[in-house]
Design a protein around this motif. Structure first.
Motif, PDB file in Angstrom:
ATOM      1  N   HIS A   1     -57.161   7.731  63.437  1.00  0.00           N
ATOM      2  CA  HIS A   1     -56.392   8.692  63.941  1.00  0.00           C
ATOM      3  C   HIS A   1     -55.825   8.296  65.250  1.00  0.00           C
TER       4      HIS A   1
ATOM      5  N   THR B   1     -53.705   6.156  64.889  1.00  0.00           N
ATOM      6  CA  THR B   1     -52.599   5.675  64.408  1.00  0.00           C
ATOM      7  C   THR B   1     -51.822   6.715  63.337  1.00  0.00           C
TER       8      THR B   1
ATOM      9  N   THR C   1     -56.788  13.679  67.306  1.00  0.00           N
ATOM     10  CA  THR C   1     -55.815  12.738  67.348  1.00  0.00           C
ATOM     11  C   THR C   1     -55.047  12.176  68.491  1.00  0.00           C
TER      12      THR C   1
ATOM     13  N   HIS D   1     -55.246   8.282  69.946  1.00  0.00           N
ATOM     14  CA  HIS D   1     -53.997   7.680  70.264  1.00  0.00           C
ATOM     15  C   HIS D   1     -54.083   7.089  71.727  1.00  0.00           C
TER      16      HIS D   1
ATOM     17  N   VAL E   1     -56.195   4.128  72.388  1.00  0.00           N
ATOM     18  CA  VAL E   1     -55.429   2.723  72.021  1.00  0.00           C
ATOM     19  C   VAL E   1     -54.501   2.369  73.229  1.00  0.00           C
TER      20      VAL E   1
ATOM     21  N   GLY F   1     -60.527   0.993  65.122  1.00  0.00           N
ATOM     22  CA  GLY F   1     -60.288   2.181  64.349  1.00  0.00           C
ATOM     23  C   GLY F   1     -60.979   2.258  62.930  1.00  0.00           C
TER      24      GLY F   1
ATOM     25  N   TYR G   1     -55.813  -3.431  68.473  1.00  0.00           N
ATOM     26  CA  TYR G   1     -56.277  -2.313  68.004  1.00  0.00           C
ATOM     27  C   TYR G   1     -56.544  -2.615  66.480  1.00  0.00           C
TER      28      TYR G   1
ATOM     29  N   THR H   1     -55.116   3.878  55.787  1.00  0.00           N
ATOM     30  CA  THR H   1     -53.812   3.783  56.590  1.00  0.00           C
ATOM     31  C   THR H   1     -52.615   3.206  55.764  1.00  0.00           C
TER      32      THR H   1
END
Length: 249
Positions: free
Chosen positions: A145, A147, A157, A161, A164, A185, A239, A247
Motif C-alpha cells: 500500500h 503503491t 495508504t 506512500h 517510500v 513492500g 522500494y 500488485t
C-alpha cells in the motif's frame, strides 16, 4: 560465518510478526541485535528466543511515535553494543477501517504518528549515528500500500506512500556518505495482526494474491536481510515488493 558478522542491528516492532522474524534472521547471520517494541513482554520474549538459538540480543522498550524515546533508543543501542550498523524501522499499525470522509481525526493522527512520524524519527537519529560511524544501512518497512490503495484505510495508504518517498530522499541525500536506505513492500503476511480476520474475509484476502496464499514473516525477513547486507551494496533509494503477485493485477 554469517553475512552480518560484527554488525550491530536495531529492529523496531520486533516483539512479534515480521519484526521478530527479521531480528531472528539478523542474529542468525551474526549481528548483535537490539529488539525494540512497545510491548515489554513480547520484546523480552523475542530476546529470549534469539538467545536460545545462540544469538546475541538485548531489549529496549520504545514508543516510536515519541521522538525523544526514539533518540534515546539509538543512544542506548550505541551504549550497549558500541555502534549502529543496520536499522530496520518496522513498527506500525493498521488503524481504523473507514471511508476517508468518515475517518476520525484522532484515528488519522495515530496512524500517521506511528507509521510515518515514527519511521522519520528512526531515520533521523539513525542517520546521525551512522554518519559518525562512516556508514550504515537502513531498511524501512513500507507495504504494497505504498503503491496501491487499501480501501477503507486511507491513513495507512498515505503513510506507506510517504515512507517510500522518505526512503527515496534518504537514498539520494546520503549515497555519497556510505549510507544506504531502501524500503520493503510486503503484501498480506501471516502475522498476529491477521489472526482476528474471519474465514471468509481471509479467503477473500488470499484470493487477491496470485500465488494463492498469504506470505510468511520469514519470507519478508529474507528480503530485508539481503538489503541489509553487502550483497545489495549498489542498491539505495529503492522500494522492493514481496507480495505474491498482489500488485500485478
Amino acid at each position: 560465518m554469517g553475512i552480518l558478522d560484527n554488525k550491530v542491528a536495531l529492529v523496531t516492532g520486533a516483539g512479534s510478526g515480521i519484526g521478530l522474524a527479521i531480528a531472528e534472521l539478523y542474529a542468525k547471520e551474526g549481528a548483535k541485535v537490539i529488539v525494540s517494541d512497545i510491548n515489554e513482554e513480547h520484546g523480552n520474549g523475542a530476546v529470549e528466543k534469539i538467545k536460545s538459538q545462540g544469538g546475541e540480543a538485548s531489549f529496549i522498550k520504545a514508543d516510536t511515535s515519541n521522538a525523544e524515546q526514539v533518540e534515546d533508543l539509538v543512544k542506548s543501542t550505541v551504549e550497549i553494543y558500541g555502534k549502529l550498523d543496520i536499522a530496520c524501522n518496522n513498527a506500525g499499525i493498521g488503524g481504523e477501517q473507514e471511508l476517508t470522509g468518515n475517518y476520525t481525526l484522532d484515528g488519522w493522527r495515530k496512524v500517521l504518528s506511528i507509521n510515518l512520524d515514527g519511521v522519520f524519527y528512526g531515520c533521523k537519529y539513525e542517520l546521525e549515528q551512522m554518519e559518525k560511524n562512516g556508514g550504515g544501512v537502513i531498511v524501512n518497512m513500507a507495504s504494497i500500500h505504498g503503491t496501491v490503495a487499501a480501501p477503507l484505510s486511507s491513513a495507512y495508504t498515505s503513510a506507506k506512500h510517504a515512507v517510500v518517498g522518505l526512503t527515496k530522499n534518504i537514498g539520494a541525500e546520503y549515497g555519497q556518505k556510505n549510507i544506504r536506505c531502501n524500503a520493503v513492500g510486503p503484501a498480506y503476511i501471516e502475522t498476529p495482526l491477521l489472526e482476528a480476520i474471519s474465514g471468509d474475509m481471509k479467503a477473500a484476502l488470499i484470493a487477491k494474491h496470485p500465488m494463492g496464499r498469504l506470505g510468511k514473516p520469514e519470507e519478508v525477513a529474507e528480503l530485508v536481510l539481503f538489503l541489509s547486507s553487502e550483497k545489495s551494496s549498489f542498491m539505495t533509494g529503492g522500494y522492493y515488493l514481496v507480495d505474491g503477485g498482489y500488485t500485478t493485477v
